[in-house]
Design a protein around this motif. Structure first.
Motif, PDB file in Angstrom:
ATOM      1  N   GLN A 130       7.517   3.363   8.433  1.00  0.00           N
ATOM      2  CA  GLN A 130       8.066   2.340   7.386  1.00  0.00           C
ATOM      3  C   GLN A 130       7.502   2.693   5.835  1.00  0.00           C
ATOM      4  OE1 GLN A 130       7.936  -1.687   9.214  1.00  0.00           O
ATOM      5  NE2 GLN A 130       6.607  -0.347  10.752  1.00  0.00           N
ATOM      6  N   ALA A 131       6.652   3.324   5.720  1.00  0.00           N
ATOM      7  CA  ALA A 131       6.034   3.432   4.425  1.00  0.00           C
ATOM      8  C   ALA A 131       6.911   4.135   3.743  1.00  0.00           C
ATOM      9  CB  ALA A 131       4.543   4.052   4.328  1.00  0.00           C
ATOM     10  N   THR A 132       6.629   3.929   2.099  1.00  0.00           N
ATOM     11  CA  THR A 132       7.588   4.777   1.040  1.00  0.00           C
ATOM     12  C   THR A 132       6.495   5.701   0.474  1.00  0.00           C
ATOM     13  OG1 THR A 132       6.758   2.953  -0.688  1.00  0.00           O
ATOM     14  CG2 THR A 132       8.911   2.753   0.522  1.00  0.00           C
ATOM     15  N   HIS A 133       5.281   5.659   0.698  1.00  0.00           N
ATOM     16  CA  HIS A 133       4.409   6.656  -0.061  1.00  0.00           C
ATOM     17  C   HIS A 133       3.205   6.930   0.895  1.00  0.00           C
ATOM     18  CE1 HIS A 133       6.735   4.882  -3.353  1.00  0.00           C
ATOM     19  NE2 HIS A 133       6.400   6.311  -4.141  1.00  0.00           N
ATOM     20  N   LEU A 134       2.622   8.122   0.691  1.00  0.00           N
ATOM     21  CA  LEU A 134       1.488   8.515   1.643  1.00  0.00           C
ATOM     22  C   LEU A 134       0.274   9.124   1.026  1.00  0.00           C
ATOM     23  CD1 LEU A 134       3.457  10.441   4.504  1.00  0.00           C
ATOM     24  CD2 LEU A 134       2.752   8.062   4.755  1.00  0.00           C
ATOM     25  N   LEU A 135      -1.032   8.408   1.538  1.00  0.00           N
ATOM     26  CA  LEU A 135      -2.191   9.308   0.949  1.00  0.00           C
ATOM     27  C   LEU A 135      -2.863   9.425   2.136  1.00  0.00           C
ATOM     28  CD1 LEU A 135      -4.485   7.294  -1.115  1.00  0.00           C
ATOM     29  CD2 LEU A 135      -2.427   6.171  -0.466  1.00  0.00           C
ATOM     30  N   ALA A 136      -3.578  10.849   2.247  1.00  0.00           N
ATOM     31  CA  ALA A 136      -4.188  11.098   3.421  1.00  0.00           C
ATOM     32  C   ALA A 136      -5.523  11.961   3.013  1.00  0.00           C
ATOM     33  CB  ALA A 136      -3.328  11.934   4.319  1.00  0.00           C
ATOM     34  N   GLY A 137      -6.506  11.888   4.054  1.00  0.00           N
ATOM     35  CA  GLY A 137      -7.626  12.943   3.798  1.00  0.00           C
ATOM     36  C   GLY A 137      -9.063  12.072   3.688  1.00  0.00           C
ATOM     37  N   MET A 138      -9.004  10.773   3.038  1.00  0.00           N
ATOM     38  CA  MET A 138     -10.087  10.121   3.071  1.00  0.00           C
ATOM     39  C   MET A 138     -10.962   9.935   4.085  1.00  0.00           C
ATOM     40  SD  MET A 138      -7.824   9.711   0.442  1.00  0.00           S
ATOM     41  CE  MET A 138      -6.949   8.534   1.577  1.00  0.00           C
ATOM     42  N   GLY A 139     -12.038  10.584   4.371  1.00  0.00           N
ATOM     43  CA  GLY A 139     -13.020  10.414   5.522  1.00  0.00           C
ATOM     44  C   GLY A 139     -12.142  10.728   6.786  1.00  0.00           C
ATOM     45  N   MET A 140     -11.310  11.628   6.751  1.00  0.00           N
ATOM     46  CA  MET A 140     -10.174  12.108   7.787  1.00  0.00           C
ATOM     47  C   MET A 140     -10.987  13.035   8.943  1.00  0.00           C
ATOM     48  SD  MET A 140      -6.199  12.764   7.736  1.00  0.00           S
ATOM     49  CE  MET A 140      -6.211  14.532   7.362  1.00  0.00           C
ATOM     50  N   GLY A 141     -12.007  13.647   8.451  1.00  0.00           N
ATOM     51  CA  GLY A 141     -12.648  14.778   9.476  1.00  0.00           C
ATOM     52  C   GLY A 141     -11.659  15.902   9.416  1.00  0.00           C
ATOM     53  N   THR A 142     -11.948  16.875  10.426  1.00  0.00           N
ATOM     54  CA  THR A 142     -11.304  18.008  10.636  1.00  0.00           C
ATOM     55  C   THR A 142     -11.160  18.266  11.778  1.00  0.00           C
ATOM     56  OG1 THR A 142     -13.268  19.585  10.404  1.00  0.00           O
ATOM     57  CG2 THR A 142     -12.089  18.963   8.514  1.00  0.00           C
ATOM     58  N   SER A 143     -10.864  17.215  12.627  1.00  0.00           N
ATOM     59  CA  SER A 143     -10.781  17.192  14.366  1.00  0.00           C
ATOM     60  C   SER A 143      -9.242  17.722  14.443  1.00  0.00           C
ATOM     61  CB  SER A 143     -10.930  15.989  14.985  1.00  0.00           C
ATOM     62  OG  SER A 143      -9.894  15.009  14.085  1.00  0.00           O
ATOM     63  N   ALA A 144      -8.989  18.005  15.852  1.00  0.00           N
ATOM     64  CA  ALA A 144      -7.576  18.462  16.196  1.00  0.00           C
ATOM     65  C   ALA A 144      -6.781  17.209  15.742  1.00  0.00           C
ATOM     66  CB  ALA A 144      -7.488  18.785  17.783  1.00  0.00           C
ATOM     67  N   GLN A 145      -7.208  15.953  15.852  1.00  0.00           N
ATOM     68  CA  GLN A 145      -6.216  14.883  15.643  1.00  0.00           C
ATOM     69  C   GLN A 145      -6.147  14.834  14.122  1.00  0.00           C
ATOM     70  OE1 GLN A 145      -8.435  11.113  16.131  1.00  0.00           O
ATOM     71  NE2 GLN A 145      -6.515   9.927  16.074  1.00  0.00           N
ATOM     72  N   ALA A 146      -7.044  14.989  13.430  1.00  0.00           N
ATOM     73  CA  ALA A 146      -6.694  15.115  11.855  1.00  0.00           C
ATOM     74  C   ALA A 146      -5.624  16.194  11.523  1.00  0.00           C
ATOM     75  CB  ALA A 146      -8.156  15.268  11.257  1.00  0.00           C
TER      76      ALA A 146
END
Ligand SMILES: NC(=O)C1=CN([C@@H]2O[C@H](COP(=O)(O)OP(=O)(O)OC[C@H]3O[C@@H](n4cnc5c(N)ncnc54)[C@H](O)[C@@H]3O)[C@@H](O)[C@H]2O)[C@@H](O)CC1
Ligand SMILES: Nc1ncnc2c1ncn2[C@@H]1O[C@H](COP(=O)(O)OP(=O)(O)O)[C@@H](O)[C@H]1O
Length: 282
Positions: free
Chosen positions: A88-104
């Protein structure tokens, strides 16, 4: 040629509001990040996006144990995967404290596959540096993307050292834009913004008060909030880095040695700076 950002760029004028508006006109930002122990990073970016004027803000957390931000219940918290079903979003930002797991890695893949304007920071950059297939996906995105590395993240993305990045920052910004076909904000004193049209700008605001944890998360939130409200992503980056630095410059008027500015306080200072700048030029 390098342009110096010495005042709020004129593009900011587009943020002035008419009387007849509704929240749907100011974008819906989704923040993806916040794995265990670092949910604060995603919340800082989301709070900033909200307080700088975005219409709606979702927070898709990798650590889904938190379901409300009691200080800002306006934020809509959910599991990271839920952001994409349905999107539903119009804009995405990603990565802050996301870690580097398989889920990330999986969440970042969804972000890259979306056709929304996208800002990538912190662990999203570390994942891209480590995974050639993500680099390919990034280069092929049809919609605008901004990478906001600090010098060590830039070094990982370029396969070089932090010292080499700092030795020739314009060359590093140029190399990042070329390699990843994205807009770049190379953070650090005198943040450089390099857009895909080849325009290079150096920010003149800001000071050492910003050398504290979470200040990059607030910058990401500022930029995506401005983009959600209508600025083109590269313009949002130029306006955003100036505002972020200006917030820290205003802090010096009450705290002249520049110690102790928290990222949470930077949000309020940036909000004040933006409102006053737009009101003054009316
Ligand atoms: N409240 C939170 O939950 C926070 C979580 N954070 C997360 O912590 C994770 C690790 O990120 P970090 O950035 O701390 O770790 P990194 O290992 O990526 O980078 C930190 C190092 O980068 C170098 N560096 C940064 N800026 C530099 C500059 N201007 N000049 C020279 N060297 C420079 C320094 O050596 C510094 O110690 C990320 O996921 C990040 O989002 C951080 O955002 C801080 C706040
Ligand atoms: N001495 C300084 N002068 C100007 N800006 C600074 C200074 N120190 C840090 N900053 C700014 O603060 C922010 C720090 O971001 P980042 O390193 O990603 O921190 P975090 O990951 O903790 O959020 C960047 O925007 C950077 O440009």
């Amino acid at each position: 040629m390098m342009q110096e950002i010495e005042q709020l760029p004129k593009a900011a004028q587009q943020l002035r509001r008419k009387a007849d508006t509704h929240k749907g006109m100011f974008g819906s930002v989704a923040v993806l990040g916040g794995a265990g122990g670092m949910t604060g990073a995603a919340l800082l970016a989301a709070r900033t996006a909200l307080l700088l004027g975005a219409g709606k803000v979702w927070v898709g957390l990798l650590d889904a144990r938190i379901s409300v931000d009691f200080q800002y219940p306006e934020l809509m918290l959910c599991k990271a995967e839920q952001i994409f079903s349905p999107l539903q979003a119009t804009h995405l930002l990603a990565g802050m404290g996301m870690g580097t797991s398989a889920q990330a890695l999986q969440i970042l893949g969804h972000c890259l596959a979306s056709e929304l304007p996208l800002l990538l920071d912190a662990d999203a950059l570390n994942l891209i540096a480590a995974h050639p297939q993500l680099q390919q996906q990034l280069r092929q995105r049809p919609s605008p993307t901004l990478l906001t590395p600090h010098p060590s993240e830039a070094a990982r993305l370029l396969g070089t050292s932090t010292a080499a990045v700092q030795q020739d920052r314009p060359a590093a910004a140029h190399a990042l834009a070329e390699r990843y076909q994205c807009h770049i904000a190379l953070k650090g004193h005198g943040t450089l913004v390099m857009s895909t049209d080849g325009q290079l700008s150096r920010n003149c605001s800001g000071n050492a008060a910003l050398s504290s944890a979470g200040q990059g998360d607030t910058l990401a939130g500022i930029i995506m909030s401005l983009c959600a409200q209508g600025l083109e992503l590269a313009s949002a980056a130029r306006v955003g880095v100036f505002l972020h630095g200006q917030a820290a410059d205003h802090w010096l008027s009450t705290h002249p040695a520049g110690l102790g500015l928290s990222a949470s306080e930077t949000i309020y200072l940036a909000r004040n700076a933006l409102n006053h700048s737009l009101a003054q030029t009316e």
